[in-house]
Each structure stands twice: as structure tokens, then as C-alpha cells.
Motif scaffolding. Structure first.
Motif, short mmCIF file in Angstrom:
data_model
loop_
_atom_site.label_atom_id
_atom_site.label_comp_id
_atom_site.label_asym_id
_atom_site.label_seq_id
_atom_site.Cartn_x
_atom_site.Cartn_y
_atom_site.Cartn_z
N LEU A 70 30.17 -4.53 54.03
CA LEU A 70 31.07 -4.94 55.11
C LEU A 70 30.28 -5.55 56.27
O LEU A 70 30.65 -6.60 56.81
CB LEU A 70 31.88 -3.74 55.60
N PHE A 71 29.19 -4.90 56.63
CA PHE A 71 28.32 -5.44 57.68
C PHE A 71 27.68 -6.75 57.21
O PHE A 71 27.48 -7.67 57.99
CB PHE A 71 27.24 -4.43 58.06
N GLY A 72 27.35 -6.81 55.92
CA GLY A 72 26.75 -8.03 55.38
C GLY A 72 27.70 -9.21 55.45
O GLY A 72 27.30 -10.32 55.82
N LEU A 73 28.97 -8.98 55.10
CA LEU A 73 29.96 -10.06 55.19
C LEU A 73 30.15 -10.51 56.64
O LEU A 73 30.28 -11.70 56.92
CB LEU A 73 31.30 -9.58 54.61
N GLY A 74 30.15 -9.53 57.54
CA GLY A 74 30.27 -9.87 58.96
C GLY A 74 29.09 -10.71 59.43
O GLY A 74 29.27 -11.70 60.15
N ALA A 75 27.89 -10.33 59.00
CA ALA A 75 26.68 -11.07 59.39
C ALA A 75 26.70 -12.49 58.83
O ALA A 75 26.32 -13.45 59.51
CB ALA A 75 25.44 -10.33 58.91
N LEU A 76 27.16 -12.66 57.59
CA LEU A 76 27.22 -13.99 56.98
C LEU A 76 28.25 -14.87 57.68
O LEU A 76 28.02 -16.07 57.89
CB LEU A 76 27.56 -13.87 55.49
N GLY A 77 29.38 -14.28 58.04
CA GLY A 77 30.40 -15.04 58.76
C GLY A 77 29.90 -15.53 60.11
O GLY A 77 30.09 -16.69 60.48
N MET A 78 29.24 -14.65 60.85
CA MET A 78 28.71 -15.03 62.15
C MET A 78 27.53 -15.99 62.01
O MET A 78 27.30 -16.83 62.88
CB MET A 78 28.28 -13.79 62.93
N LEU A 79 26.80 -15.90 60.90
CA LEU A 79 25.70 -16.83 60.65
C LEU A 79 26.23 -18.25 60.51
O LEU A 79 25.67 -19.20 61.08
CB LEU A 79 24.95 -16.42 59.38
N ALA A 80 27.30 -18.40 59.74
CA ALA A 80 27.89 -19.73 59.56
C ALA A 80 28.35 -20.33 60.89
O ALA A 80 28.12 -21.51 61.18
CB ALA A 80 29.06 -19.64 58.57
N THR A 106 16.43 -19.63 62.76
CA THR A 106 16.73 -18.23 63.10
C THR A 106 18.20 -18.06 63.50
O THR A 106 18.54 -17.09 64.18
CB THR A 106 15.82 -17.74 64.22
N SER A 107 19.03 -18.98 63.10
CA SER A 107 20.46 -18.90 63.44
C SER A 107 21.07 -17.59 62.96
O SER A 107 20.70 -17.07 61.91
CB SER A 107 21.22 -20.07 62.79
N GLY A 108 22.00 -17.08 63.72
CA GLY A 108 22.70 -15.85 63.36
C GLY A 108 21.97 -14.59 63.75
O GLY A 108 22.42 -13.49 63.42
N GLN A 109 20.84 -14.74 64.47
CA GLN A 109 20.07 -13.55 64.82
C GLN A 109 20.85 -12.59 65.70
O GLN A 109 20.82 -11.38 65.48
CB GLN A 109 18.77 -13.94 65.54
N PHE A 110 21.55 -13.12 66.69
CA PHE A 110 22.20 -12.25 67.67
C PHE A 110 23.15 -11.25 67.01
O PHE A 110 23.04 -10.04 67.21
CB PHE A 110 22.96 -13.09 68.70
N PHE A 111 24.06 -11.74 66.19
CA PHE A 111 25.01 -10.84 65.54
C PHE A 111 24.40 -10.17 64.31
O PHE A 111 24.81 -9.07 63.94
CB PHE A 111 26.28 -11.59 65.16
N GLY A 112 23.42 -10.82 63.69
CA GLY A 112 22.74 -10.18 62.57
C GLY A 112 22.04 -8.90 62.98
O GLY A 112 22.11 -7.88 62.29
N LEU A 113 21.38 -8.94 64.13
CA LEU A 113 20.71 -7.74 64.65
C LEU A 113 21.71 -6.65 65.00
O LEU A 113 21.43 -5.46 64.83
CB LEU A 113 19.88 -8.10 65.88
N LEU A 114 22.88 -7.06 65.49
CA LEU A 114 23.92 -6.08 65.80
C LEU A 114 24.34 -5.32 64.55
O LEU A 114 24.44 -4.08 64.56
CB LEU A 114 25.13 -6.79 66.42
N PHE A 115 24.55 -6.04 63.45
CA PHE A 115 24.98 -5.39 62.21
C PHE A 115 23.88 -4.52 61.63
O PHE A 115 24.15 -3.47 61.04
CB PHE A 115 25.44 -6.44 61.20
N VAL A 116 22.63 -4.94 61.77
CA VAL A 116 21.51 -4.11 61.30
C VAL A 116 21.43 -2.82 62.11
O VAL A 116 21.20 -1.74 61.56
CB VAL A 116 20.19 -4.90 61.39
N MET A 117 21.64 -2.93 63.42
CA MET A 117 21.65 -1.74 64.26
C MET A 117 22.77 -0.79 63.83
O MET A 117 22.57 0.43 63.77
CB MET A 117 21.85 -2.12 65.73
N LEU A 118 23.93 -1.33 63.49
CA LEU A 118 25.05 -0.50 63.05
C LEU A 118 24.73 0.22 61.74
O LEU A 118 25.15 1.36 61.54
CB LEU A 118 26.32 -1.35 62.91
N THR A 139 19.67 -14.20 55.30
CA THR A 139 20.00 -15.20 56.33
C THR A 139 18.97 -16.32 56.37
O THR A 139 19.33 -17.49 56.53
CB THR A 139 20.11 -14.54 57.71
N THR A 140 17.70 -15.99 56.18
CA THR A 140 16.65 -17.02 56.19
C THR A 140 16.76 -17.92 54.97
O THR A 140 16.54 -19.14 55.06
CB THR A 140 15.25 -16.37 56.25
N ALA A 141 17.12 -17.33 53.84
CA ALA A 141 17.30 -18.11 52.61
C ALA A 141 18.43 -19.12 52.76
O ALA A 141 18.43 -20.18 52.11
CB ALA A 141 17.58 -17.19 51.43
#
Length: 276
Positions: free
Chosen positions: A19-29, A74-86, A133-135
Motif C-alpha cells: 500500500l505504501f509502495g503504491l502510494g510512493a509510485l503514484g507520488m513519484l509519477a 531523485t524525483s519523488g524523494q519527498f513523499f517516498g521518504l514519508l512512506f519509508v518512515m511510515l 524509484t531510481t530504476a
């Protein structure tokens, strides 16, 4: 390693990670789209006419291809870090939420080893998020830069450094999440508080310190905002040092200090806390 494998099993068999992964991918796009539009505008040499000398210097620095390439990679870092913290928060608070913490500590009485395994698993989860995300970012950025008649810029050390430091940021934010989850054992309480502090606290810190710096005419006050781990994370992956902004390594130091502090405090609290 058995403890780390146990933590991996706990995480893999729940819905949280994907669930966090899908959120991170959506915010990455969304983030890549915004960054690409910004880069397209800045890379096409917009005029700095009418700007102050300071603003013009900042504008030209952000308009460099190296800075924009590092930002895109490094796009998507801001919300990606949030999901990793969660994820880090869930790893520790789920034990209290599902009342399995007593069984865990009875099975493994050495609490420090348990927390160390959770910290390691959170860091590994962060590394996985960075890898995915980097890939996605690398080929997308190369295609975008080619359309703008630029090379990939991967040969530039500043760009490579930003990508590698982004990995460090993801690792450390997983550790931050575990430390935060120890402080607030309620899963809902910890999650809501962390999201609020991350989103609102970041914006509030940037605004408050900037306003005070302008009011008191003291530039060093503006730099205090980089003591926030979320702002420090963005600073450490900047490909080019901007005028009136600390160097990239300052952000790395700040984030390491936060991770060490939360990891140490979290371990000490867990060692002495009554969990019965």
C-alpha cells in the motif's frame, strides 16, 4: 540474521508495504511530471531581466543542466521518504497494536537485538524503495534530457552523488520511522502525528525561519530550517550548491545525526519500558 528474516516475514505478510509502495509510485509519477515541466522551462534560458543580483544568481544556478538532472533523477524523494518512515513506524507499533510485543521479547529476551533487527529491516525497506524509484527515474530522465538536446549527465559526479545520497536518505528515514514509533506506541497516533509533522512541520519551518531572517535581517536564521530532517534530505541531493544555501554535505550530517539520535533513544526506551 534470523531476527531480520523474522521482521521481513512480518512486513511481507501484511498489506502495509505494498500500500505504501503504491502510494510512493503514484507520488513519484506526479513529482516527475512537475519536475520535468520546471526543468523544461529553466533549461530554455529564461530571461533574468528585472531580478536582483541574488535572485538572478539563484535562478541561473537552478537552471543548470546538472542541477535539473540531479533533481529529476531523485524525483519523488519527498513523499517516498514519508512512506519509508511510515513503514518503520508500522514495524514497531504493529507489535503493540496486535499485542505481540510480549511474545516477541519472551522469544528474544535481548531487546537491543530485536530493535536492531527492526532498524535493519526498515533500512532495507528504504533501500528497496530507492531501487524501484531510481530504476524508474533513470530511463525517464534520460529520455527527457534527450528531448531537450542534453546528454544523460550521469558522467557528472554531482549527479551521481545526488543519486547515491538519495539512497542514504531512504536508509536513514527507515531508521527514523522506527525511532518515532518507539516514542508513540499507538499505531494510529504515531502515523497521524508523523504525517502531520512531516507535511505541516516542513512547510512551517521553511516559512517561519525565512520570515524571521527577513525581519531581523540575519541570514543565518534562514539556514536553521535545514535542521529539519525533511528539508535536510532535499539539500543533500541537490546537484549544485545554490547561493545563500548550505552545502549538500550539511544535509547529510543533519540526517545522520537525527537517525543516530532516534535509533539510540528508541533502543534505550525499549530496553527499559514495561510492555506487559
Amino acid at each position: 540474521m534470523k531476527l531480520v528474516h523474522s521482521e521481513f516475514l512480518k512486513l511481507r505478510t501484511t498489506n502495509a508495504w505494498w500500500l505504501f509502495g503504491l502510494g510512493a509510485l503514484g507520488m513519484l509519477a506526479l513529482a516527475f511530471l512537475i519536475n520535468a515541466l520546471q526543468a523544461h522551462y529553466l533549461l530554455n534560458d529564461p530571461s533574468t531581466e528585472g531580478m536582483s543580483t541574488e535572485d538572478a544568481a539563484t535562478f541561473e544556478a537552478t537552471g543548470s543542466v546538472v542541477y535539473q538532472a540531479a533533481n529529476l533523477y531523485t524525483s519523488g524523494q519527498f513523499f517516498g521518504l514519508l512512506f519509508v518512515m511510515l513503514i518503520g513506524i508500522v514495524l514497531i507499533t504493529s507489535e503493540f497494536h496486535h499485542q505481540t510485543v510480549t511474545t516477541t521479547f519472551l522469544t528474544t529476551p535481548h531487546r537491543t537485538a530485536v530493535i536492531a533487527a527492526k532498524l535493519a529491516m526498515a533500512a532495507l525497506a528504504g533501500a528497496f524503495f530507492w531501487l524501484v524509484t531510481t530504476a524508474i527515474n533513470i530511463p525517464a530522465t534520460i529520455i527527457f534530457l534527450n528531448t531537450e538536446d542534453f546528454t544523460s549527465q550521469l558522467g557528472e559526479w554531482a549527479v551521481t552523488r545526488a543519486i547515491l545520497l538519495n539512497l542514504v536518505a531512504y536508509l536513514l528515514w527507515g531508521i527514523l520511522g522506527v525511532g518515532f514509533g518507539v516514542l508513540i506506541r499507538s499505531q494510529i497516533g504515531a502515523t497521524v502525528t508523523a504525517v502531520a509533522l512531516y507535511l505541516l512541520g516542513t512547510a512551517a519551518a521553511a516559512i517561519v525561519f525565512t520570515l524571521f531572517a527577513q525581519w531581523l535581517d540575519l541570514d543565518w536564521i534562514r539556514d536553521l530550517q535545514y535542521g529539519m530532517p525533511s528539508i535536510a534530505s532535499g539539500l543533500m541531493v541537490s546537484g549544485t550548491d545554490l547561493p545563500n544555501q548550505p552545502a549538500f554535505w550539511v544535509g547529510a550530517v543533519v540526517l545522520v545525526v537525527w537517525a543516530l539520535a532516534t535509533g539510540t533513544v528508541g533502543t534505550l526506551i525499549t530496553r527499559t519500558r514495561d510492555v506487559s
